[in-house]
Design a protein around this motif. Structure first.
Motif, mmCIF file in Angstrom:
data_model
loop_
_atom_site.group_PDB
_atom_site.id
_atom_site.type_symbol
_atom_site.label_atom_id
_atom_site.label_comp_id
_atom_site.label_asym_id
_atom_site.label_seq_id
_atom_site.Cartn_x
_atom_site.Cartn_y
_atom_site.Cartn_z
ATOM 1 N N TYR A 1 -7.724 5.652 7.468
ATOM 2 C CA TYR A 1 -8.398 6.488 8.160
ATOM 3 C C TYR A 1 -9.973 6.380 7.831
ATOM 4 C CZ TYR A 1 -8.505 11.251 10.004
ATOM 5 O OH TYR A 1 -9.146 12.425 10.849
ATOM 6 N N GLY A 2 -10.347 5.053 8.288
ATOM 7 C CA GLY A 2 -11.890 4.846 8.302
ATOM 8 C C GLY A 2 -12.248 4.172 7.033
ATOM 9 N N MET A 3 -11.661 4.447 6.000
ATOM 10 C CA MET A 3 -12.064 3.751 4.577
ATOM 11 C C MET A 3 -11.518 2.434 4.430
ATOM 12 S SD MET A 3 -11.773 7.577 2.287
ATOM 13 C CE MET A 3 -10.226 7.731 3.294
ATOM 14 N N ASP A 4 -12.432 1.691 3.682
ATOM 15 C CA ASP A 4 -12.007 0.135 3.793
ATOM 16 C C ASP A 4 -11.990 -0.424 2.399
ATOM 17 O OD1 ASP A 4 -15.057 0.616 3.235
ATOM 18 O OD2 ASP A 4 -15.109 -1.533 3.142
ATOM 19 N N PHE A 5 -11.354 -1.537 2.248
ATOM 20 C CA PHE A 5 -11.666 -2.434 0.936
ATOM 21 C C PHE A 5 -12.046 -3.709 1.656
ATOM 22 C CE2 PHE A 5 -9.959 -5.385 -2.252
ATOM 23 C CZ PHE A 5 -10.780 -5.124 -3.311
ATOM 24 N N ASP A 6 -13.334 -4.128 1.085
ATOM 25 C CA ASP A 6 -13.997 -5.376 1.888
ATOM 26 C C ASP A 6 -13.819 -5.106 3.411
ATOM 27 O OD1 ASP A 6 -15.313 -6.446 -0.319
ATOM 28 O OD2 ASP A 6 -13.537 -7.956 -0.583
ATOM 29 N N LEU B 1 -5.901 1.762 9.179
ATOM 30 C CA LEU B 1 -4.430 2.568 8.781
ATOM 31 C C LEU B 1 -4.587 3.952 9.245
ATOM 32 C CD1 LEU B 1 -4.089 0.826 5.431
ATOM 33 C CD2 LEU B 1 -3.104 0.082 7.544
ATOM 34 N N PRO B 2 -3.421 4.287 9.942
ATOM 35 C CA PRO B 2 -3.410 5.980 10.346
ATOM 36 C C PRO B 2 -3.469 6.830 9.054
ATOM 37 C CG PRO B 2 -1.811 4.639 11.453
ATOM 38 C CD PRO B 2 -2.327 3.761 10.306
ATOM 39 N N ASP B 3 -2.645 6.367 7.918
ATOM 40 C CA ASP B 3 -2.607 7.220 6.917
ATOM 41 C C ASP B 3 -3.530 6.823 5.611
ATOM 42 O OD1 ASP B 3 0.035 8.419 7.699
ATOM 43 O OD2 ASP B 3 0.803 6.096 7.281
ATOM 44 N N ILE B 4 -3.644 7.760 4.618
ATOM 45 C CA ILE B 4 -4.618 7.446 3.559
ATOM 46 C C ILE B 4 -3.527 6.783 2.446
ATOM 47 C CG2 ILE B 4 -6.091 7.946 1.714
ATOM 48 C CD1 ILE B 4 -7.161 10.171 3.891
ATOM 49 N N CYS B 5 -4.071 5.454 2.018
ATOM 50 C CA CYS B 5 -3.199 4.822 1.014
ATOM 51 C C CYS B 5 -3.930 4.367 -0.334
ATOM 52 C CB CYS B 5 -2.656 3.476 1.656
ATOM 53 S SG CYS B 5 -1.692 3.783 3.285
ATOM 54 N N VAL B 6 -3.187 4.068 -1.378
ATOM 55 C CA VAL B 6 -3.775 3.668 -2.518
ATOM 56 C C VAL B 6 -3.878 1.995 -2.645
ATOM 57 C CG1 VAL B 6 -3.534 3.895 -5.068
ATOM 58 C CG2 VAL B 6 -3.255 5.814 -3.520
ATOM 59 N N VAL B 7 -4.893 1.723 -3.000
ATOM 60 C CA VAL B 7 -4.813 0.185 -3.334
ATOM 61 C C VAL B 7 -4.615 -0.116 -4.770
ATOM 62 C CG1 VAL B 7 -6.142 -1.909 -3.204
ATOM 63 C CG2 VAL B 7 -6.626 -0.052 -1.515
ATOM 64 N N LEU C 1 0.770 -1.267 -0.054
ATOM 65 C CA LEU C 1 0.090 0.001 0.048
ATOM 66 C C LEU C 1 0.898 1.264 0.055
ATOM 67 C CD1 LEU C 1 -2.856 -1.160 2.653
ATOM 68 C CD2 LEU C 1 -2.959 -1.119 0.176
ATOM 69 N N LYS C 2 0.634 2.042 -0.993
ATOM 70 C CA LYS C 2 1.488 3.367 -0.991
ATOM 71 C C LYS C 2 0.698 4.699 -0.309
ATOM 72 C CE LYS C 2 2.236 6.223 -4.677
ATOM 73 N NZ LYS C 2 0.913 6.410 -5.463
ATOM 74 N N VAL C 3 1.446 5.330 0.714
ATOM 75 C CA VAL C 3 0.844 6.355 1.104
ATOM 76 C C VAL C 3 0.501 7.558 0.186
ATOM 77 C CG1 VAL C 3 0.965 8.162 3.028
ATOM 78 C CG2 VAL C 3 1.774 5.803 3.457
ATOM 79 N N LEU C 4 -0.898 7.689 0.291
ATOM 80 C CA LEU C 4 -1.355 8.921 -0.637
ATOM 81 C C LEU C 4 -1.250 10.189 0.352
ATOM 82 C CD1 LEU C 4 -2.321 10.001 -3.438
ATOM 83 C CD2 LEU C 4 -4.425 9.571 -2.457
ATOM 84 N N ILE C 5 -1.822 10.127 1.392
ATOM 85 C CA ILE C 5 -1.999 11.481 2.448
ATOM 86 C C ILE C 5 -1.271 10.922 3.722
ATOM 87 C CG2 ILE C 5 -3.477 13.238 3.098
ATOM 88 C CD1 ILE C 5 -5.320 12.704 0.901
ATOM 89 N N SER C 6 -0.552 11.676 4.365
ATOM 90 C CA SER C 6 -0.034 11.009 5.515
ATOM 91 C C SER C 6 -0.869 11.729 6.661
ATOM 92 C CB SER C 6 1.336 11.466 5.857
ATOM 93 O OG SER C 6 1.389 12.970 5.804
ATOM 94 N N ARG C 7 -0.606 10.814 7.859
ATOM 95 C CA ARG C 7 -1.352 11.256 9.134
ATOM 96 C C ARG C 7 -1.108 12.819 9.544
ATOM 97 N NH1 ARG C 7 1.447 6.429 11.984
ATOM 98 N NH2 ARG C 7 1.657 5.695 10.151
ATOM 99 N N GLU C 8 0.085 13.116 9.143
ATOM 100 C CA GLU C 8 0.388 14.594 9.441
ATOM 101 C C GLU C 8 -0.198 15.480 8.392
ATOM 102 O OE1 GLU C 8 2.779 12.237 8.675
ATOM 103 O OE2 GLU C 8 3.556 12.036 10.729
ATOM 104 N N GLN C 9 -0.435 15.278 7.192
ATOM 105 C CA GLN C 9 -1.092 16.293 6.350
ATOM 106 C C GLN C 9 -2.478 16.026 6.837
ATOM 107 O OE1 GLN C 9 0.294 13.884 2.895
ATOM 108 N NE2 GLN C 9 0.522 16.053 1.725
ATOM 109 N N ILE C 10 -3.249 14.945 7.221
ATOM 110 C CA ILE C 10 -4.658 14.740 7.596
ATOM 111 C C ILE C 10 -4.877 15.674 8.701
ATOM 112 C CG2 ILE C 10 -6.393 13.155 8.375
ATOM 113 C CD1 ILE C 10 -4.860 10.768 6.980
ATOM 114 N N ALA C 11 -3.992 15.568 9.848
ATOM 115 C CA ALA C 11 -4.157 16.222 11.056
ATOM 116 C C ALA C 11 -4.165 17.811 10.577
ATOM 117 C CB ALA C 11 -3.063 15.835 12.092
ATOM 118 N N GLY C 12 -3.160 18.176 9.959
ATOM 119 C CA GLY C 12 -3.324 19.492 9.647
ATOM 120 C C GLY C 12 -4.638 20.085 8.942
ATOM 121 N N ARG C 13 -4.927 19.522 8.071
ATOM 122 C CA ARG C 13 -6.214 19.751 7.246
ATOM 123 C C ARG C 13 -7.379 19.680 8.032
ATOM 124 N NH1 ARG C 13 -8.435 23.121 4.483
ATOM 125 N NH2 ARG C 13 -9.682 22.570 2.805
#
Ligand code: IMP
Ligand code: MG
Length: 171
Positions: A153-158, A164-170, A4-16
């Protein structure tokens, strides 16, 4: 487990999320808000966002299911759980993980407006604008992302990867 590749990190999420919370706090200064989370994907976003909103606030949750497989939304939406309280006269902020085709949100917006809230706003952490089929926009949008399937960060695949604390690309 795929790579899984990180698209948006936990730090970026927290800031936004902090920025969105500040904006909502300013926009509704002196008023109270009800945050309505769309289960289950928005649970983590709602829990973080709500702690960045310095207003009198309450939570409610709704649950919908769209027919179709994990990566495809068929466009049909079924209400599985309604709000617990009336939204009449309230400042309602619908909290969603991701705006994709917009079919789910259009359905929910229509449903929520039938309650006659005082204000109706949409907060979506992610926005896949390029996929939109319905003219619906987030008043508070976290990040615009390309047409890729994301988890974490809440989003799932099945139902997996929600924690996962970061948003990742499947891939
Ligand atoms: P829409 O009705 O097409 O806008 O779909 C919205 C819902 O589909 C979101 O609330 C998510 O639950 C789900 N969804 C759309 N794209 C993704 C994704 O990339 N990862 C995880 N869930 C997604
Ligand atoms: Mg969702």
């Amino acid at each position: 487990m795929p790579e899984l590749k990180v698209l948006i990190s936990r730090e970026q999420i927290a800031g936004r999320v902090a920025e969105l919370g500040r904006q909502i706090t300013t926009d509704f200064a002196g008023e109270s808000v009800v945050l309505v989370g769309v289960l289950k994907g928005a649970a983590i976003f709602l829990s973080d966002l709500s702690r960045q909103i310095h207003l009198d606030s309450t939570f409610d949750f709704i649950s919908v299911s769209s027919y179709g497989n994990a990566k495809q939304n068929s466009g049909e939406v079924k209400l599985m759980k309604d709000v617990d309280q009336s939204m009449e006269g309230r400042n309602l902020i619908l909290v969603e993980d991701i705006l994709d085709t917009g079919l789910t949100m259009s359905y929910l917006k229509k449903m929520m407006l039938a309650h006659h809230p005082k204000a109706f706003k949409i907060a979506a952490l992610l926005d896949k604008k390029c996929r939109r089929q319905q003219p619906i926009y987030a008043d508070y949008a976290g990040f615009e992302i390309p047409d890729e399937f994301v988890v974490g960060y809440g989003m799932d695949f099945d139902e997996r990867y929600r924690n996962l604390p970061d948003i990742c690309v499947v891939p």
